[in-house]
Design a protein around this motif. Structure first.
Motif, PDB file in Angstrom:
ATOM      1  N   LYS A  52     -32.494   3.768   0.311  1.00 51.22           N
ATOM      2  CA  LYS A  52     -32.950   4.860  -0.556  1.00 51.22           C
ATOM      3  C   LYS A  52     -34.165   5.553   0.052  1.00 51.22           C
ATOM      4  O   LYS A  52     -34.265   6.785   0.051  1.00 51.22           O
ATOM      5  N   ALA A  53     -35.079   4.766   0.609  1.00 52.30           N
ATOM      6  CA  ALA A  53     -36.268   5.340   1.249  1.00 52.30           C
ATOM      7  C   ALA A  53     -35.878   6.174   2.463  1.00 52.30           C
ATOM      8  O   ALA A  53     -36.421   7.261   2.685  1.00 52.30           O
ATOM      9  N   GLN A  77     -33.032  -0.613  -1.482  1.00 54.45           N
ATOM     10  CA  GLN A  77     -34.300   0.100  -1.577  1.00 54.45           C
ATOM     11  C   GLN A  77     -34.676   0.754  -0.243  1.00 54.45           C
ATOM     12  O   GLN A  77     -35.165   1.876  -0.203  1.00 54.45           O
ATOM     13  N   ALA A  78     -34.419   0.041   0.845  1.00 53.60           N
ATOM     14  CA  ALA A  78     -34.719   0.602   2.174  1.00 53.60           C
ATOM     15  C   ALA A  78     -33.827   1.799   2.469  1.00 53.60           C
ATOM     16  O   ALA A  78     -34.285   2.821   2.988  1.00 53.60           O
ATOM     17  N   ARG A 124     -42.004   4.978   5.423  1.00 51.30           N
ATOM     18  CA  ARG A 124     -42.608   6.307   5.565  1.00 51.30           C
ATOM     19  C   ARG A 124     -43.694   6.340   6.633  1.00 51.30           C
ATOM     20  O   ARG A 124     -43.885   7.348   7.316  1.00 51.30           O
ATOM     21  N   ASN A 170     -30.356   4.430  10.062  1.00 50.84           N
ATOM     22  CA  ASN A 170     -31.243   5.572   9.871  1.00 50.84           C
ATOM     23  C   ASN A 170     -31.254   6.430  11.122  1.00 50.84           C
ATOM     24  O   ASN A 170     -30.897   5.973  12.210  1.00 50.84           O
ATOM     25  N   ARG A 186     -40.870   1.440   0.626  1.00 52.13           N
ATOM     26  CA  ARG A 186     -40.894   2.884   0.883  1.00 52.13           C
ATOM     27  C   ARG A 186     -42.100   3.249   1.752  1.00 52.13           C
ATOM     28  O   ARG A 186     -41.990   4.040   2.697  1.00 52.13           O
ATOM     29  N   HIS A 187     -43.237   2.662   1.440  1.00 52.50           N
ATOM     30  CA  HIS A 187     -44.461   2.966   2.192  1.00 52.50           C
ATOM     31  C   HIS A 187     -44.330   2.517   3.646  1.00 52.50           C
ATOM     32  O   HIS A 187     -44.740   3.230   4.569  1.00 52.50           O
ATOM     33  N   ALA A 230     -40.649  -2.115  -4.417  1.00 54.98           N
ATOM     34  CA  ALA A 230     -39.919  -0.904  -4.030  1.00 54.98           C
ATOM     35  C   ALA A 230     -40.848   0.075  -3.323  1.00 54.98           C
ATOM     36  O   ALA A 230     -40.494   0.668  -2.299  1.00 54.98           O
ATOM     37  N   ARG A 231     -42.043   0.229  -3.847  1.00 55.88           N
ATOM     38  CA  ARG A 231     -42.992   1.154  -3.224  1.00 55.88           C
ATOM     39  C   ARG A 231     -43.489   0.612  -1.895  1.00 55.88           C
ATOM     40  O   ARG A 231     -43.724   1.376  -0.953  1.00 55.88           O
ATOM     41  N   ALA A 262     -37.409  14.508   0.522  1.00 52.51           N
ATOM     42  CA  ALA A 262     -37.960  13.956  -0.712  1.00 52.51           C
ATOM     43  C   ALA A 262     -38.309  15.125  -1.626  1.00 52.51           C
ATOM     44  O   ALA A 262     -38.046  16.282  -1.324  1.00 52.51           O
ATOM     45  N   GLU A 298     -34.433   9.470   1.301  1.00 53.72           N
ATOM     46  CA  GLU A 298     -35.474  10.392   0.838  1.00 53.72           C
ATOM     47  C   GLU A 298     -36.116  11.126   2.011  1.00 53.72           C
ATOM     48  O   GLU A 298     -36.425  12.313   1.931  1.00 53.72           O
TER      49      GLU A 298
END
Length: 988
Positions: A494-495, A491-492, A458, A352, A454-455, A450-451, A503, A498
């Motif tokens: 993808k976050a 999933q990470a 973020r 990242n 993402r949380h 998944a959320r 996003a 975004e």
């Protein structure tokens, strides 16, 4: 191949049949037997393969090999079982070894054509094998890998069933590897693989021992640690060079055993070794955080970088380097491979550009999680945020233990789901909350994995580490009725994508213009169309701008945000909202309004409905922040919740809260504060709550409002913004408040109440009550039921909170009732999760937070003070400080106007009831407090202090080890700083 040729390699006797027959495969599972197979009978922990000799013969087996040490199945029984099939019966001393010998022979002994490298140990096997294979591949050697995550045979990836497969599978993969041009094989060799002779007959060019910790002690694994250790030592019975971790506790014993059989090399960080790492330090390269170290050895030396963080990964790298040197690999290949290595699910980095260290790891028990977190904390500049859950239908104790470890070692934990299997995910989460509740660790719950990932990403800041633990390399998630594809690393990534690539936008600039009623000003050379400008966030802080944000330049008495618009544009803002066109920088786009604060509020009001979220608003004289926090935490168990942070409860703070909510928010929980009439009226018309909560009506701000009736009217303004069908929840223990609410409520709205009385509030259509209230050393225990239109809803087992008295119980009841009204899925598992969340929730800093230092217990309840909160604070402190000297550092209550003398006297009376040993007090109404206290207890020691500094000095002289101190005052006295000062003193 003829059976007779195979039997030449076995110590065996023929029971019956002619060995001059062709065999084509070897099996230990009778269901896989085909014509020409050799079926090897193995007695397992639960199943005896000898029982299937007959069925194997009937399926066409050419031969059945039985064990001489079998408990039953005499020769005659076996002969009868295979009668008429032409199957040959053979007996050997050890069928496990026979399986390996037969498999090797049938595959043409591929183990003799490969250089094999084996690694054993409790931890580090997987990472070390991936590192070594990466080195071999970098050196141009086609290499296979057999291990826990997967088996890699050339370009083929085979799903792994066991860390070390059965011997028949191993030799099959070896032959396939040779046919694909492979020259070397790297293997994880488990203690079970060694104990059960799955690797019998394999000679290792080099074999490594990483470490030994307590694990795999079970009836069907190892009876004790000695057996576990001794099985691992067998790896060196057929080995060219042993590579041993000199830092492990058993190093001397391993070296002693291995040295009598082969050459020995050692590696280490703390110990003298043939390969020693020094000067470990964190370094970030190519968007990945890794570890740089200095290697000293007679083989290769110098600076090395491994693209994985942590001390233990340097140890793993040393293991791989030592083995690579045994293989004669060049230094450049070793350096290059380690600098880019990635191991699926073993502190696997997620690349990242956010400045974050995002790692996916398989740690799925307390010991593994503790090891990882201890190491990561040493290398993390910012905070460590851990995301994890626990598997359903598995050890419940593991859930408590992992929760406790993460609570103690993580700066923040996000508890989520793992593989719930047949269990209710919330029941599993409730157990984890129970464990983390024993610690002071901050945590959130987000059942959607998944959320949750993402949380975490973020909300992380540059320099933070996000550890996603528990599933590692697994690419699935198991639910009761289905198994879905789910990969933590995917999933990470993808976050990250975004965030890095944008996003879903919140608004177009044209939308903002319409929402705030402004006009657009362009200072750009090229035409810009506001409808095409996408806005991804809103900020009023020019230093915290993210790319794509719009900057709203607020103006106050002492600042003008318009002076910072150039900085905001330079930091990535796509546009600015200003109250004067001259503040729109060259090259930028601006929206000009009359009042930027009003524009912020108007935009928040617009976004509130764009969110399509249910809104819960909380106000009250005292306890609103604690209640809001409880409501948000309970609702987050079943919904995507966004809530007020800190004390952002005025029109600017609440608007910022609304505008910071993600687009997928389902429930928004906001706090509304006020100092006078018509303030909550403005707030409620921005937030438009679906549920409004009034915790109580007290004396806060009575100096401004004159009397409690005006305070009640000011708080009741919250109903002005209720949506049609909205619900007002009030404190039913205050009859005057309830009756006033009934009178002013709109026909389109409903009313509900919470009460610590046993029976429902008369005339209330929906009420939650507590009953069977009790106290223990931890806090209050109570049962609850909801009465709705005369029908009772019971919750079964009692609830527990870490507070004493009715105020804390009411706060919990507000949260339970909100969960019921919001219909978050009140299953037994959910209700149990609510129980655990209520008990695990700790007081916020400045609102009763307890810190146990080396010397003292410090309770920081110094954010604000009112008569109601004073007595609640005294009560809870006296219970918590039981058995200690109780000391009170007290500041006056502000904004009480003409009521100040009377209310300070009343507070003094209350204080005297709770057995304080010493009170240090400052403020204008000190004498009123002392007069009240001495009406109850003339012996109470009270020390008058000039100011907060005098309180600090006198308190420092008075305190001794073991004391408990409560800091309580209105915010203006700065006692929060005082509390932190004594926390430092207590730990010094």
């Amino acid at each position: 191949m003829l059976l007779s040729d195979i039997l030449k390699e076995l110590d065996s006797r023929i029971i019956s049949g002619d060995p001059a027959c062709e065999v084509t495969s070897v099996e230990f599972d009778s269901r896989r037997v085909q014509a020409g197979s050799v079926f090897v009978c193995i007695k397992g922990f639960n199943v005896d393969g000898h029982a299937f000799a007959g069925s194997a013969a009937a399926s066409g087996a050419s031969c059945v090999i039985v064990d001489a040490c079998r408990d039953s199945f005499e020769d005659e029984v076996l002969i009868e079982a295979v009668k008429g099939t032409g199957c040959v019966l053979v007996e050997t001393k050890d069928t496990k070894k026979a399986l390996a010998v037969t498999a090797a022979a049938l595959k043409g002994h591929p183990e003799k054509e490969l250089d094999v490298y084996g690694i054993t140990g409790t931890k580090g096997k997987t990472t070390s094998t991936f590192m070594l294979r990466a080195i071999f591949e970098a050196a141009g050697m086609t290499s296979g890998l057999i291990g826990t995550v997967c088996n890699l045979i050339g370009d083929e990836k085979i799903k792994a069933k066991h860390t070390t497969p059965e011997s028949s599978e191993i030799f099959g993969m070896m032959r396939s590897l040779r046919e694909k041009g492979g020259s070397s094989l790297v293997m994880e060799v488990s203690s079970q693989g060694l104990k059960l002779d799955r690797v019998y007959g394999i000679k290792y060019r080099a074999a490594a021992f990483t470490n030994l910790y307590e694990d795999h002690i079970a009836p069907d694994e190892h009876p004790d640690m000695d057996d576990y250790f001794n099985c691992k030592l067998r790896l060196f019975d057929n080995c060219g060079t042993a590579v041993v971790n000199a830092d492990c506790e058993q190093a001397a014993k391993v070296c002693e055993y291995a040295s009598s059989r082969c050459k020995v090399l050692t590696y280490g960080i703390d110990s003298d070794a043939d390969f020693k790492a020094e000067d470990l330090r964190l370094e970030r390269r190519d968007h990945v955080t890794g570890t740089k170290f200095t290697l000293k050895s007679d083989f290769i030396s110098g600076e090395f970088f491994v693209a994985l963080p942590g001390r233990f990964n340097v140890s793993n790298a040393l293991c791989a380097i030592a083995m690579a040197c045994c293989a004669g690999v060049d230094e450049g290949s070793i350096r290059g491979a380690l600098a880019s290595v990635s191991v699926p699910g073993r502190l696997q980095p997620v690349e990242n550009n956010l400045g974050l260290n995002i790692l996916v790891d398989y740690a799925h028990n307390a010991a593994a999680l503790e090891n990882v977190l201890l190491d990561l904390k040493k290398y993390t500049e910012g905070k460590v945020i851990t995301v994890f859950g626990c598997g359903g239908d598995r050890s419940v104790t593991r859930r408590f233990e992992m929760g406790e470890v993460s609570g103690n070692l993580s700066d923040k934990t996000i508890i989520t789901s793992d593989n719930p299997r047949s269990e209710d995910p919330m029941a599993v989460i409730a157990n984890i909350i129970n464990g983390i509740g024993k610690t002071s660790g901050e945590f959130e719950v987000c059942a959607d994995r998944a959320r949750a990932i993402r949380h975490a990403i973020r909300t992380a800041k540059p320099g933070d580490t996000v550890l996603i633990a528990g599933k590692g390399h697994e690419d699935y998630q198991i639910f009761k009725d289905e198994t879905i594809h789910f990969d933590d690393a995917e999933q990470a990534a993808k976050a990250v994508d975004e965030i890095e690539n944008g996003a879903k936008p919140m608004f177009s600039l044209e939308e903002i213009k319409r929402a705030v009623g402004g006009r657009t000003v362009y200072r750009t050379e090229e035409p810009v169309y506001a409808a095409f400008v996408q806005v991804y966030g809103v900020s009023s802080n020019s230093k915290e701008i993210n790319k794509g944000d719009v900057f709203i330049a607020l103006r106050g008495e002492r600042f003008n945000g318009g002076e910072y618009t150039e900085e905001a544009i330079g930091n990535g803002a796509c546009a600015v909202v200003v109250d004067n066109a001259e503040y729109v920088p060259e090259g930028a786009v601006g929206i000009v309004v009359e009042d930027t604060t009003k524009a912020l509020c108007d935009l928040a009001a617009y976004y509130r409905f764009k969110l399509d979220a249910k809104v819960v608003a909380v106000t009250g004289s005292v306890g609103k922040t604690s209640t809001r926090k409880l409501i948000a935490e309970v609702l987050s168990l079943g919904a995507r919740v966004h809530s007020t942070k800190a004390n952002n409860n005025n029109e600017i703070g609440m608007s910022r809260t609304i505008l910071s909510a993600p687009l997928d928010t389902q429930i928004l929980v906001v706090e509304m504060g006020m100092r006078g009439l018509e303030e909550i009226s403005k707030l409620t018309k921005i937030a438009r709550p679906d549920i409004a909560v009034i915790t109580n009506i007290g004396y806060s701000h009575i100096g401004r409002l004159g009397n409690r009736d005006n305070i009640m009217r000011a708080k009741m303004e919250i109903t002005e913004g209720l949506t049609d069908g909205g619900i007002l929840i009030v404190n039913g223990d205050d009859p005057k408040l309830f009756e006033y609410a009934r009178r002013v409520m709109s026909f389109n709205n409903l009313i509900a109440a919470v009460s610590t009385a046993v029976f429902p509030v008369e005339g209330c259509p929906e009420c939650i009550n507590s009953y069977d209230v009790d106290e223990n050393d931890d806090g209050s225990v109570f049962r609850a039921h909801i009465t709705r239109l005369g029908e009772a809803i019971e919750f079964g087992d009692p609830f527990k909170i870490k507070m004493f008295g009715a105020a804390g119980i009411r706060n919990a009841l507000f949260a339970i009732l909100c969960a019921h009204i919001c219909e978050i899925g009140m299953t037994d598992g959910m209700i149990n999760a609510i129980r655990e969340t209520l008990f695990a929730t700790k007081a916020m800093d400045g609102r009763g937070a307890i810190t146990e230092t080396k010397k003292y217990m410090i309770v920081n309840d110094a954010y604000n003070a009112a008569p109601e909160s004073m007595e609640n604070s005294f009560l809870n402190f006296s219970k918590r400080a039981k058995g200690r000297r109780k000391v009170l550092a007290l500041g006056n209550m502000m904004e009480l106007g003409d009521y100040a003398p009377q209310l300070h006297e009343t507070t003094g009376k209350a204080c005297a009831k709770y057995g304080f040993d010493k009170v240090f007090i400052t403020g204008e109404n000190t004498e009123d407090f002392i007069r009240g206290a001495h009406m109850i207890d003339m012996g109470l020691e009270i020390s008058r202090c000039r100011d907060s500094a005098d309180v600090s000095a006198r308190l420092a002289d008075y305190l001794r080890d073991g004391d408990a101190v409560l800091f309580k005052a209105s915010h203006s006295f700065g006692f929060e700083t005082l509390a932190k000062e004594f926390i430092e003193k207590g730990n010094s």
